[in-house]
Design a protein around this motif. Structure first.
Motif, PDB file in Angstrom:
ATOM      1  N   ARG A  25      -1.907  -1.790   2.749  1.00  0.00           N
ATOM      2  CA  ARG A  25      -3.202  -1.369   3.257  1.00  0.00           C
ATOM      3  C   ARG A  25      -4.047  -0.803   2.119  1.00  0.00           C
ATOM      4  NH1 ARG A  25      -3.670   2.093   7.665  1.00  0.00           N
ATOM      5  NH2 ARG A  25      -2.032   0.901   8.680  1.00  0.00           N
ATOM      6  N   PRO A  26      -5.377  -0.814   2.282  1.00  0.00           N
ATOM      7  CA  PRO A  26      -6.233  -0.283   1.218  1.00  0.00           C
ATOM      8  C   PRO A  26      -5.952   1.195   0.976  1.00  0.00           C
ATOM      9  CG  PRO A  26      -7.521  -1.499   2.835  1.00  0.00           C
ATOM     10  CD  PRO A  26      -6.142  -1.381   3.382  1.00  0.00           C
ATOM     11  N   ALA A  27      -6.030   1.583  -0.276  1.00  0.00           N
ATOM     12  CA  ALA A  27      -5.774   2.987  -0.624  1.00  0.00           C
ATOM     13  C   ALA A  27      -7.080   3.772  -0.582  1.00  0.00           C
ATOM     14  CB  ALA A  27      -5.155   3.064  -2.016  1.00  0.00           C
ATOM     15  N   LYS A  28      -6.964   5.027  -0.233  1.00  0.00           N
ATOM     16  CA  LYS A  28      -8.117   5.929  -0.285  1.00  0.00           C
ATOM     17  C   LYS A  28      -7.981   6.764  -1.547  1.00  0.00           C
ATOM     18  CE  LYS A  28      -8.392   6.099   4.697  1.00  0.00           C
ATOM     19  NZ  LYS A  28      -8.184   6.889   5.907  1.00  0.00           N
ATOM     20  N   ASN A  29      -7.930   6.044  -2.663  1.00  0.00           N
ATOM     21  CA  ASN A  29      -7.673   6.681  -3.942  1.00  0.00           C
ATOM     22  C   ASN A  29      -8.447   5.909  -5.016  1.00  0.00           C
ATOM     23  OD1 ASN A  29      -6.447   7.390  -6.436  1.00  0.00           O
ATOM     24  ND2 ASN A  29      -4.575   7.971  -5.381  1.00  0.00           N
ATOM     25  N   PRO A  30      -9.169   6.574  -5.897  1.00  0.00           N
ATOM     26  CA  PRO A  30      -9.933   5.834  -6.902  1.00  0.00           C
ATOM     27  C   PRO A  30      -9.076   5.119  -7.938  1.00  0.00           C
ATOM     28  CG  PRO A  30     -10.098   8.193  -7.282  1.00  0.00           C
ATOM     29  CD  PRO A  30      -9.366   8.012  -5.988  1.00  0.00           C
ATOM     30  N   TRP A  31      -7.784   5.456  -8.051  1.00  0.00           N
ATOM     31  CA  TRP A  31      -6.932   4.861  -9.077  1.00  0.00           C
ATOM     32  C   TRP A  31      -6.015   3.766  -8.554  1.00  0.00           C
ATOM     33  CZ3 TRP A  31      -7.779  10.199  -9.021  1.00  0.00           C
ATOM     34  CH2 TRP A  31      -8.568  10.650 -10.076  1.00  0.00           C
ATOM     35  N   ALA A  32      -6.057   3.479  -7.264  1.00  0.00           N
ATOM     36  CA  ALA A  32      -5.197   2.434  -6.707  1.00  0.00           C
ATOM     37  C   ALA A  32      -5.998   1.600  -5.710  1.00  0.00           C
ATOM     38  CB  ALA A  32      -3.987   3.061  -6.019  1.00  0.00           C
ATOM     39  N   LEU A  38       3.535 -13.650   4.250  1.00  0.00           N
ATOM     40  CA  LEU A  38       2.602 -12.913   5.098  1.00  0.00           C
ATOM     41  C   LEU A  38       2.961 -13.157   6.559  1.00  0.00           C
ATOM     42  CD1 LEU A  38       0.025 -11.178   5.344  1.00  0.00           C
ATOM     43  CD2 LEU A  38      -1.280 -13.326   5.365  1.00  0.00           C
ATOM     44  N   LEU A  39       3.161 -12.064   7.316  1.00  0.00           N
ATOM     45  CA  LEU A  39       3.502 -12.174   8.735  1.00  0.00           C
ATOM     46  C   LEU A  39       2.285 -11.965   9.619  1.00  0.00           C
ATOM     47  CD1 LEU A  39       6.814 -10.087   8.709  1.00  0.00           C
ATOM     48  CD2 LEU A  39       6.588 -12.574   8.673  1.00  0.00           C
ATOM     49  N   VAL A  40       1.526 -10.889   9.333  1.00  0.00           N
ATOM     50  CA  VAL A  40       0.386 -10.519  10.185  1.00  0.00           C
ATOM     51  C   VAL A  40      -0.724  -9.988   9.297  1.00  0.00           C
ATOM     52  CG1 VAL A  40      -0.403  -8.959  12.013  1.00  0.00           C
ATOM     53  CG2 VAL A  40       1.906  -9.900  12.111  1.00  0.00           C
ATOM     54  N   ARG A  41      -1.960 -10.333   9.648  1.00  0.00           N
ATOM     55  CA  ARG A  41      -3.129  -9.739   8.988  1.00  0.00           C
ATOM     56  C   ARG A  41      -4.032  -9.203  10.085  1.00  0.00           C
ATOM     57  NH1 ARG A  41      -5.457 -13.606   5.332  1.00  0.00           N
ATOM     58  NH2 ARG A  41      -4.204 -12.636   3.721  1.00  0.00           N
ATOM     59  N   GLU A  42      -4.290  -7.884  10.025  1.00  0.00           N
ATOM     60  CA  GLU A  42      -5.185  -7.232  10.988  1.00  0.00           C
ATOM     61  C   GLU A  42      -6.251  -6.502  10.176  1.00  0.00           C
ATOM     62  OE1 GLU A  42      -2.575  -4.677  13.133  1.00  0.00           O
ATOM     63  OE2 GLU A  42      -1.730  -6.311  14.326  1.00  0.00           O
ATOM     64  N   GLY A  43      -7.378  -7.131  10.001  1.00  0.00           N
ATOM     65  CA  GLY A  43      -8.423  -6.545   9.163  1.00  0.00           C
ATOM     66  C   GLY A  43      -7.965  -6.504   7.719  1.00  0.00           C
ATOM     67  N   GLU A  44      -7.948  -5.318   7.144  1.00  0.00           N
ATOM     68  CA  GLU A  44      -7.518  -5.180   5.750  1.00  0.00           C
ATOM     69  C   GLU A  44      -6.031  -4.848   5.624  1.00  0.00           C
ATOM     70  OE1 GLU A  44     -10.131  -3.060   3.061  1.00  0.00           O
ATOM     71  OE2 GLU A  44     -11.584  -2.909   4.703  1.00  0.00           O
ATOM     72  N   VAL A  45      -5.357  -4.680   6.743  1.00  0.00           N
ATOM     73  CA  VAL A  45      -3.930  -4.343   6.741  1.00  0.00           C
ATOM     74  C   VAL A  45      -3.115  -5.629   6.872  1.00  0.00           C
ATOM     75  CG1 VAL A  45      -2.100  -3.071   7.908  1.00  0.00           C
ATOM     76  CG2 VAL A  45      -4.402  -2.100   7.763  1.00  0.00           C
ATOM     77  N   PHE A  86       2.674  -8.163  -5.708  1.00  0.00           N
ATOM     78  CA  PHE A  86       2.166  -6.800  -5.849  1.00  0.00           C
ATOM     79  C   PHE A  86       2.871  -5.993  -6.925  1.00  0.00           C
ATOM     80  CE2 PHE A  86       1.941  -8.032  -1.321  1.00  0.00           C
ATOM     81  CZ  PHE A  86       0.604  -8.362  -1.322  1.00  0.00           C
ATOM     82  N   GLY A  87       3.723  -6.646  -7.718  1.00  0.00           N
ATOM     83  CA  GLY A  87       4.393  -5.939  -8.803  1.00  0.00           C
ATOM     84  C   GLY A  87       5.624  -5.182  -8.372  1.00  0.00           C
ATOM     85  N   PHE A  88       6.081  -5.365  -7.145  1.00  0.00           N
ATOM     86  CA  PHE A  88       7.301  -4.717  -6.666  1.00  0.00           C
ATOM     87  C   PHE A  88       8.222  -5.775  -6.076  1.00  0.00           C
ATOM     88  CE2 PHE A  88       4.522  -1.104  -6.798  1.00  0.00           C
ATOM     89  CZ  PHE A  88       5.353  -0.058  -7.145  1.00  0.00           C
ATOM     90  N   HIS A  96      -4.449  -0.543  -3.422  1.00  0.00           N
ATOM     91  CA  HIS A  96      -3.727  -0.671  -2.171  1.00  0.00           C
ATOM     92  C   HIS A  96      -2.461   0.190  -2.200  1.00  0.00           C
ATOM     93  CE1 HIS A  96      -1.941  -3.671  -4.860  1.00  0.00           C
ATOM     94  NE2 HIS A  96      -0.816  -3.335  -4.263  1.00  0.00           N
ATOM     95  N   VAL A  97      -1.868   0.338  -1.020  1.00  0.00           N
ATOM     96  CA  VAL A  97      -0.627   1.108  -0.864  1.00  0.00           C
ATOM     97  C   VAL A  97       0.389   0.202  -0.194  1.00  0.00           C
ATOM     98  CG1 VAL A  97       0.439   3.098   0.249  1.00  0.00           C
ATOM     99  CG2 VAL A  97      -1.888   3.267  -0.634  1.00  0.00           C
ATOM    100  N   LEU A  98       1.607   0.179  -0.736  1.00  0.00           N
ATOM    101  CA  LEU A  98       2.712  -0.556  -0.106  1.00  0.00           C
ATOM    102  C   LEU A  98       3.630   0.453   0.553  1.00  0.00           C
ATOM    103  CD1 LEU A  98       3.786  -3.158  -2.805  1.00  0.00           C
ATOM    104  CD2 LEU A  98       2.558  -3.578  -0.685  1.00  0.00           C
ATOM    105  N   ARG A  99       4.082   0.111   1.757  1.00  0.00           N
ATOM    106  CA  ARG A  99       4.956   1.031   2.481  1.00  0.00           C
ATOM    107  C   ARG A  99       5.863   0.208   3.397  1.00  0.00           C
ATOM    108  NH1 ARG A  99       3.164   3.614   7.275  1.00  0.00           N
ATOM    109  NH2 ARG A  99       4.889   4.814   8.023  1.00  0.00           N
ATOM    110  N   ALA A 100       7.161   0.450   3.321  1.00  0.00           N
ATOM    111  CA  ALA A 100       8.087  -0.212   4.245  1.00  0.00           C
ATOM    112  C   ALA A 100       7.906   0.402   5.621  1.00  0.00           C
ATOM    113  CB  ALA A 100       9.521  -0.037   3.768  1.00  0.00           C
ATOM    114  N   ILE A 101       7.830  -0.445   6.633  1.00  0.00           N
ATOM    115  CA  ILE A 101       7.596   0.080   7.986  1.00  0.00           C
ATOM    116  C   ILE A 101       8.718  -0.257   8.954  1.00  0.00           C
ATOM    117  CG2 ILE A 101       5.096   0.154   7.763  1.00  0.00           C
ATOM    118  CD1 ILE A 101       5.051  -2.475   9.396  1.00  0.00           C
ATOM    119  N   ALA A 102       9.545  -1.264   8.648  1.00  0.00           N
ATOM    120  CA  ALA A 102      10.610  -1.620   9.593  1.00  0.00           C
ATOM    121  C   ALA A 102      11.648  -2.502   8.910  1.00  0.00           C
ATOM    122  CB  ALA A 102      10.028  -2.364  10.791  1.00  0.00           C
TER     123      ALA A 102
END
Length: 180
Positions: free
Chosen positions: A16-23, A45-52, A98-100, A25-31
């Motif tokens: 998801r987009p980051a709310k940070n001037p230095w990044a 890619l499984l799902v795209r909902e807007g910018e997420v 994404f480099g990870f 996007h943010v990657l986070r495991a959810i399940a």
């Protein structure tokens, strides 16, 4: 029951987009999912909902060892046991957009804590699926041996004559200590 139990899991990561001037996007495991499809490539890619966006990051295996049951038992002290997903930075891997890349998954909070201390990895706890929790709990119940706490006893200090295996290279009275 065998001494080592492995359980394959598919990992779903959210970008998801980051709310940070230095990044950006943010990657986070959810399940994590049981029985991941074997033909699904990492970072599909499984799902795209807007910018997420949600991706299948890959498949990894939990490996349970009988000597580490204390850590797994610690995970079950909470009502909701967790799986710890570790994403590791890999700038040279072209397969990761994404480099990870998916480094590992673990049911041990102790191991996850060790990886979090480095600050280099993304370590996210996600809920453990019920069927996986049953298998992990059965493994722990079968192999766990409670070890009694044994307080160490202090050793008695050595006598002054026993402190050195040989006499020191100096003498407080002067002269050569080896002449005696």
């Amino acid at each position: 029951m065998s001494r080592v139990l492995t359980i394959p899991l598919g990992v779903i990561v959210e970008r998801r987009p980051a709310k940070n001037p230095w990044a950006d996007h943010v990657l986070r495991a959810i399940a994590v999912t049981e029985d991941p499809p074997p033909d699904l490539a990492p970072w599909t890619l499984l799902v795209r909902e807007g910018e997420v966006e949600r991706y299948h990051a890959g498949t990894a295996q939990i490996e349970l060892h009988r000597k580490e049951t204390e850590a797994y038992l610690e995970n079950f002290l909470d009502d909701r046991p967790q799986i710890f997903v570790v994403l590791r930075r890999d700038d040279e891997d072209d397969a990761s957009p994404f480099g990870f890349h998916l480094f590992c998954v673990s049911a041990s909070p102790f191991y996850a804590q060790n990886l979090m201390d480095s600050g280099e990895d993304i370590v996210d706890p996600v809920p453990m699926p019920a069927a996986v929790a049953q298998r992990v709990r059965a493994f722990v119940d079968f192999h766990h041996v409670e070890e009694p706490f044994a307080k160490r006893k202090r050793r008695k200090a050595a006598e002054p004559d026993e402190v050195f295996a040989r006499p020191p290279g100096w003498s407080p009275a002067g002269g050569d200590p080896w002449e005696n």
